[in-house]
Design an enzyme around this catalytic site. Sequence first.
Site, PDB file in Angstrom:
ATOM      1  N   LYS A  11       0.840  -1.210   0.000  1.00  0.00           N
ATOM      2  CA  LYS A  11       0.000   0.000   0.000  1.00  0.00           C
ATOM      3  C   LYS A  11       0.871   1.255   0.000  1.00  0.00           C
ATOM      4  CE  LYS A  11      -3.942  -1.609   2.799  1.00  0.00           C
ATOM      5  NZ  LYS A  11      -4.695  -1.268   4.029  1.00  0.00           N
ATOM      6  N   ASP A  63      -8.193   1.481   3.951  1.00  0.00           N
ATOM      7  CA  ASP A  63      -8.717   0.154   4.218  1.00  0.00           C
ATOM      8  C   ASP A  63      -9.262  -0.381   2.903  1.00  0.00           C
ATOM      9  OD1 ASP A  63      -8.949  -1.484   6.702  1.00  0.00           O
ATOM     10  OD2 ASP A  63     -10.936  -1.817   5.867  1.00  0.00           O
TER      11      ASP A  63
HETATM   12  P1  ITT Z   1      -2.985  -1.997   7.079  1.00  0.00           P
HETATM   13  O1  ITT Z   1      -4.326  -2.212   7.698  1.00  0.00           O
HETATM   14  O2  ITT Z   1      -1.867  -1.982   8.057  1.00  0.00           O
HETATM   15  O3  ITT Z   1      -2.927  -0.804   6.158  1.00  0.00           O
HETATM   16  P2  ITT Z   1      -3.554  -4.542   5.820  1.00  0.00           P
HETATM   17  O4  ITT Z   1      -2.800  -5.359   4.841  1.00  0.00           O
HETATM   18  O5  ITT Z   1      -3.992  -5.181   7.096  1.00  0.00           O
HETATM   19  O6  ITT Z   1      -2.664  -3.251   6.110  1.00  0.00           O
HETATM   20  P3  ITT Z   1      -6.365  -4.073   5.203  1.00  0.00           P
HETATM   21  O7  ITT Z   1      -6.770  -4.293   6.610  1.00  0.00           O
HETATM   22  O8  ITT Z   1      -6.942  -2.922   4.466  1.00  0.00           O
HETATM   23  O9  ITT Z   1      -4.784  -3.908   5.065  1.00  0.00           O
HETATM   24  O10 ITT Z   1      -6.636  -5.415   4.410  1.00  0.00           O
HETATM   25  C1  ITT Z   1      -6.645  -5.413   3.039  1.00  0.00           C
HETATM   26  C2  ITT Z   1      -6.545  -6.827   2.526  1.00  0.00           C
HETATM   27  O11 ITT Z   1      -6.835  -6.811   1.131  1.00  0.00           O
HETATM   28  C3  ITT Z   1      -5.139  -7.409   2.653  1.00  0.00           C
HETATM   29  O12 ITT Z   1      -5.238  -8.813   2.730  1.00  0.00           O
HETATM   30  C4  ITT Z   1      -4.497  -6.998   1.348  1.00  0.00           C
HETATM   31  O13 ITT Z   1      -3.448  -7.872   0.984  1.00  0.00           O
HETATM   32  C5  ITT Z   1      -5.671  -7.078   0.383  1.00  0.00           C
HETATM   33  N1  ITT Z   1      -5.531  -6.047  -0.635  1.00  0.00           N
HETATM   34  C6  ITT Z   1      -5.854  -4.736  -0.518  1.00  0.00           C
HETATM   35  N2  ITT Z   1      -5.520  -4.059  -1.611  1.00  0.00           N
HETATM   36  C7  ITT Z   1      -4.963  -4.953  -2.438  1.00  0.00           C
HETATM   37  C8  ITT Z   1      -4.387  -4.849  -3.708  1.00  0.00           C
HETATM   38  O14 ITT Z   1      -4.267  -3.696  -4.325  1.00  0.00           O
HETATM   39  N3  ITT Z   1      -3.918  -5.956  -4.258  1.00  0.00           N
HETATM   40  C9  ITT Z   1      -3.986  -7.144  -3.641  1.00  0.00           C
HETATM   41  N4  ITT Z   1      -4.496  -7.324  -2.418  1.00  0.00           N
HETATM   42  C10 ITT Z   1      -4.983  -6.230  -1.823  1.00  0.00           C
HETATM   43 NA    NA Z   2      -5.212  -4.091   8.598  1.00  0.00          NA
END
Ligand code: ITT
Ligand code: NA
Length: 215
Positions: A11, A63
């Site tokens: 991200k 998110d």
């Molecule tokens: P933070 O909350 O610390 O930012 P996180 O990975 O836990 O990081 P989220 O709670 O938003 O982030 O969960 C998002 C999920 O969706 C996570 O499993 C990501 O790998 C997936 N995801 C989000 N955007 C994506 C993308 O552009 N490509 C592939 N997977 C994605």
């Molecule tokens: Na998260």
Amino acid sequence: MLRFVTTNEGKLREAREYLGADAEVRQLDFDTTEIQADDIAAVAAHSARQAYRHVDEPVIVEDSGLFVDALDGFPGPYSAYAEDTLGIERVWKLAEMESDRSASFRSVIAYCDGEDFAATPEPVNRERRGQDQAADERATATTDDQVQEGDLPVKIFEGYVPGELVAPRGEGGFGYDPIFEHDGTTFAEMDAAEKNAVSHRGRALAKFAEWFQER
Ligand code: ITT
Ligand code: NA
């Protein structure tokens, strides 16, 4: 300077790729309590308030989630949990059993700097990056531009991209990218700039960047 509250390097890389010229983006590796909710906007807003209270500097939280149509939107807000527990191969296996493999990624960026946004004029003449404006508008119709009453105001920017789940292909990106195909190419087969041009996060970042520049 802007703090991006995230533990996810993928991200952060995409936000820097997108916002690099406009704002210095620094990672804030601060573990907010992620509330469990069906609505990723509520999760992001809650985390943004919490992080802002902690650092007292402008923050963004993003998110996101993968929503599989035939699975009634699963894993959706539980995407990180499903990635950690099942893994993306098994999420693909679930979709493979369905005839309809359409899915979407959704992204919500929540910005908080302690100020009230009510007086801030909305940007006009939105430049559209990527295609599928109709889908984009469908997605924004739900939670765009929320200003919460009675709590720290949070500004919300939303992005959406439609696609299809496929057997894993490609080495780039992160998370579910190898199993998410958009216009014949998986996100893992794109570089960060190509992905940002069409992705949920790129669209949310585009809206945020346009608004943030005016500020
Ligand atoms: P933070 O909350 O610390 O930012 P996180 O990975 O836990 O990081 P989220 O709670 O938003 O982030 O969960 C998002 C999920 O969706 C996570 O499993 C990501 O790998 C997936 N995801 C989000 N955007 C994506 C993308 O552009 N490509 C592939 N997977 C994605
Ligand atoms: Na998260």
